[in-house]
Design an enzyme around this catalytic site. Structure first.
Site, PDB file in Angstrom:
ATOM      1  N   ASP A   1       3.447   2.318  -7.683  1.00 43.39           N
ATOM      2  CA  ASP A   1       2.141   2.769  -8.173  1.00 43.39           C
ATOM      3  C   ASP A   1       2.114   4.256  -8.512  1.00 43.39           C
ATOM      4  O   ASP A   1       1.035   4.815  -8.768  1.00 43.39           O
ATOM      5  CB  ASP A   1       1.068   2.486  -7.116  1.00 43.39           C
ATOM      6  CG  ASP A   1       0.891   1.005  -6.850  1.00 43.39           C
ATOM      7  OD1 ASP A   1       0.562   0.286  -7.794  1.00 43.39           O
ATOM      8  OD2 ASP A   1       1.090   0.575  -5.703  1.00 43.39           O
TER       9      ASP A   1
ATOM     10  N   HIS B   1      -6.827  -6.749  -8.930  1.00 40.90           N
ATOM     11  CA  HIS B   1      -5.753  -6.014  -8.266  1.00 40.90           C
ATOM     12  C   HIS B   1      -6.184  -5.551  -6.874  1.00 40.90           C
ATOM     13  O   HIS B   1      -5.801  -6.163  -5.875  1.00 40.90           O
ATOM     14  CB  HIS B   1      -5.338  -4.837  -9.151  1.00 40.90           C
ATOM     15  CG  HIS B   1      -4.155  -4.083  -8.654  1.00 40.90           C
ATOM     16  ND1 HIS B   1      -3.588  -3.054  -9.384  1.00 40.90           N
ATOM     17  CD2 HIS B   1      -3.439  -4.161  -7.512  1.00 40.90           C
ATOM     18  CE1 HIS B   1      -2.567  -2.564  -8.715  1.00 40.90           C
ATOM     19  NE2 HIS B   1      -2.458  -3.211  -7.570  1.00 40.90           N
TER      20      HIS B   1
ATOM     21  N   ASP C   1     -24.899   6.112   3.226  1.00 40.10           N
ATOM     22  CA  ASP C   1     -24.412   7.272   3.976  1.00 40.10           C
ATOM     23  C   ASP C   1     -23.173   7.879   3.326  1.00 40.10           C
ATOM     24  O   ASP C   1     -22.862   9.057   3.520  1.00 40.10           O
ATOM     25  CB  ASP C   1     -24.052   6.876   5.414  1.00 40.10           C
ATOM     26  CG  ASP C   1     -25.262   6.759   6.317  1.00 40.10           C
ATOM     27  OD1 ASP C   1     -26.313   7.341   5.993  1.00 40.10           O
ATOM     28  OD2 ASP C   1     -25.145   6.085   7.358  1.00 40.10           O
TER      29      ASP C   1
ATOM     30  N   SER D   1       6.934   4.956  -4.846  1.00 40.11           N
ATOM     31  CA  SER D   1       6.079   3.773  -4.967  1.00 40.11           C
ATOM     32  C   SER D   1       5.989   3.289  -6.404  1.00 40.11           C
ATOM     33  O   SER D   1       5.975   4.084  -7.349  1.00 40.11           O
ATOM     34  CB  SER D   1       4.680   4.108  -4.453  1.00 40.11           C
ATOM     35  OG  SER D   1       3.756   3.109  -4.832  1.00 40.11           O
TER      36      SER D   1
ATOM     37  N   HIS E   1      -4.112  -3.181  -0.257  1.00 41.92           N
ATOM     38  CA  HIS E   1      -4.507  -4.529  -0.637  1.00 41.92           C
ATOM     39  C   HIS E   1      -5.352  -5.122   0.485  1.00 41.92           C
ATOM     40  O   HIS E   1      -5.191  -6.287   0.853  1.00 41.92           O
ATOM     41  CB  HIS E   1      -3.277  -5.389  -0.916  1.00 41.92           C
ATOM     42  CG  HIS E   1      -2.513  -4.963  -2.130  1.00 41.92           C
ATOM     43  ND1 HIS E   1      -2.720  -5.514  -3.379  1.00 41.92           N
ATOM     44  CD2 HIS E   1      -1.567  -4.008  -2.297  1.00 41.92           C
ATOM     45  CE1 HIS E   1      -1.921  -4.934  -4.264  1.00 41.92           C
ATOM     46  NE2 HIS E   1      -1.215  -4.008  -3.629  1.00 41.92           N
TER      47      HIS E   1
ATOM     48  N   HIS F   1      -3.869   3.656  -1.902  1.00 46.05           N
ATOM     49  CA  HIS F   1      -3.965   2.330  -2.517  1.00 46.05           C
ATOM     50  C   HIS F   1      -3.595   1.304  -1.464  1.00 46.05           C
ATOM     51  O   HIS F   1      -2.570   1.432  -0.794  1.00 46.05           O
ATOM     52  CB  HIS F   1      -3.027   2.213  -3.716  1.00 46.05           C
ATOM     53  CG  HIS F   1      -2.948   0.820  -4.267  1.00 46.05           C
ATOM     54  ND1 HIS F   1      -4.060   0.088  -4.622  1.00 46.05           N
ATOM     55  CD2 HIS F   1      -1.877   0.016  -4.515  1.00 46.05           C
ATOM     56  CE1 HIS F   1      -3.688  -1.094  -5.069  1.00 46.05           C
ATOM     57  NE2 HIS F   1      -2.368  -1.167  -5.012  1.00 46.05           N
TER      58      HIS F   1
ATOM     59  N   GLY G   1       0.780  -1.235   0.000  1.00 44.73           N
ATOM     60  CA  GLY G   1       0.000   0.000   0.000  1.00 44.73           C
ATOM     61  C   GLY G   1       0.806   1.278   0.000  1.00 44.73           C
ATOM     62  O   GLY G   1       2.020   1.284   0.214  1.00 44.73           O
ATOM     63  N   ASN G   2       0.093   2.390  -0.222  1.00 44.91           N
ATOM     64  CA  ASN G   2       0.745   3.698  -0.258  1.00 44.91           C
ATOM     65  C   ASN G   2      -0.296   4.800  -0.199  1.00 44.91           C
ATOM     66  O   ASN G   2      -1.454   4.601  -0.585  1.00 44.91           O
ATOM     67  CB  ASN G   2       1.602   3.842  -1.534  1.00 44.91           C
ATOM     68  CG  ASN G   2       0.875   3.369  -2.779  1.00 44.91           C
ATOM     69  OD1 ASN G   2      -0.010   4.040  -3.292  1.00 44.91           O
ATOM     70  ND2 ASN G   2       1.251   2.192  -3.267  1.00 44.91           N
TER      71      ASN G   2
ATOM     72  N   TYR H   1     -26.973  15.986   9.062  1.00 41.88           N
ATOM     73  CA  TYR H   1     -26.146  15.095   9.878  1.00 41.88           C
ATOM     74  C   TYR H   1     -24.976  15.875  10.485  1.00 41.88           C
ATOM     75  O   TYR H   1     -24.348  16.693   9.823  1.00 41.88           O
ATOM     76  CB  TYR H   1     -25.609  13.950   9.029  1.00 41.88           C
ATOM     77  CG  TYR H   1     -24.670  13.027   9.780  1.00 41.88           C
ATOM     78  CD1 TYR H   1     -25.148  11.964  10.528  1.00 41.88           C
ATOM     79  CD2 TYR H   1     -23.298  13.241   9.731  1.00 41.88           C
ATOM     80  CE1 TYR H   1     -24.287  11.130  11.207  1.00 41.88           C
ATOM     81  CE2 TYR H   1     -22.431  12.407  10.416  1.00 41.88           C
ATOM     82  CZ  TYR H   1     -22.935  11.352  11.160  1.00 41.88           C
ATOM     83  OH  TYR H   1     -22.072  10.534  11.853  1.00 41.88           O
TER      84      TYR H   1
ATOM     85  N   SER I   1       9.020   3.185  -2.385  1.00 44.33           N
ATOM     86  CA  SER I   1       8.711   1.792  -2.692  1.00 44.33           C
ATOM     87  C   SER I   1       9.385   0.832  -1.715  1.00 44.33           C
ATOM     88  O   SER I   1      10.594   0.940  -1.438  1.00 44.33           O
ATOM     89  CB  SER I   1       9.176   1.468  -4.117  1.00 44.33           C
ATOM     90  OG  SER I   1       8.905   0.129  -4.439  1.00 44.33           O
ATOM     91  N   GLY I   2       8.598  -0.112  -1.184  1.00 42.65           N
ATOM     92  CA  GLY I   2       9.147  -1.229  -0.421  1.00 42.65           C
ATOM     93  C   GLY I   2       9.755  -0.907   0.922  1.00 42.65           C
ATOM     94  O   GLY I   2      10.550  -1.710   1.441  1.00 42.65           O
TER      95      GLY I   2
END
Length: 232
Positions: A76, A171, A120, A74, A97, A95, A27-28, A229, A44-45
């Site tokens: 991505d 994905h 909602d 990343s 997983h 992003h 993720g990122n 609300y 990344s990583g």
């Protein structure tokens, strides 16, 4: 430079494991400064428990290239660049997983609007792209991923400001918002909506989509022009 932007991005990334949305280096999160024409993104990583504000990588919105940072951004990054360019009102992208969202993405299914919790937050099913064709996978995969999300929204006539989330077939999920914090909120909401929809279908495989009157009521009381609300 960009210390404040890096700090915002760093803090948002640290929330991912706290919210149970990622494991290991999955993720990122990115955060954009449109006036400066750049965004910050997780490298990344890199493990979350080792992540520091100065590790965030600054990327040009115009070129999509890193303009500051000692680490690689990343994998991505190109997807984030496409989404920032296509959806001009968003200020942050997430992003992950996360398990339930990935389950629906792997099934290549949009998530039906079954209940008021979903309504909602958005008055539509959570969209899922089609599977990417081989020639697009062989091209610039991450750019094509972003383009698939954009094309999905255009094909279905969806407003990304009202539907701040999508699933990429096979994905996983991408969410966005006016800030990185809001994009993070939407990532957690997306995961919960995916879990609730799965439980609904397990309890009743023939469950029907929520009736339109309830969808409109619950969405508009939080997001409509006469919303009531929360506190003013």
């Amino acid at each position: 430079m960009y210390e404040e932007l890096k700090a915002i991005c760093h803090q948002a990334n640290l929330e991912l494991p706290k919210l149970g949305l990622v494991i290991y280096t999955f993720g990122n999160v990115s955060a954009v400064d449109r006036k400066a024409g750049v965004y910050a993104i997780k490298p990344s990583g890199v493990d979350y428990d080792r992540l520091r504000p100065e590790d965030m990588v600054i990327v040009s919105l115009e070129t999509g290239e890193a303009v500051e940072g000692r680490l690689r951004p990343s994998s991505d990054t190109n997807t984030h660049t496409v989404l920032y360019r296509a959806f001009p009102k968003i200020g942050g992208i997430v992003h992950t997983h996360s398990t339930y969202a990935v389950g629906w993405a792997q099934a290549a299914r949009s998530v039906p609007l079954y209940g008021t919790t979903h309504a909602d937050h958005l008055a539509a099913d959570i969209p899922c792209t089609e599977f990417m064709p081989d020639e697009r996978i062989a091209n610039d995969y991450e750019t094509e991923t972003g383009l698939q999300i954009v094309e999905c929204f255009r094909k279905k006539h969806l407003n990304p400001d009202e539907i701040p989330m999508a699933l990429v077939a096979g994905h996983g999920p991408f969410t966005w918002g006016t800030t990185a914090a809001k994009a993070l909120y939407n990532a957690k909401v997306l995961e919960e909506l995916c879990r609730m929809a799965l439980v609904t279908e397990q309890v009743n495989p023939a469950a029907a989509r929520l009736k339109e009157a309830l969808i409109e009521k619950h969405y508009n009381r939080k997001h409509g022009k006469n919303a009531y609300y929360g506190q003013k």
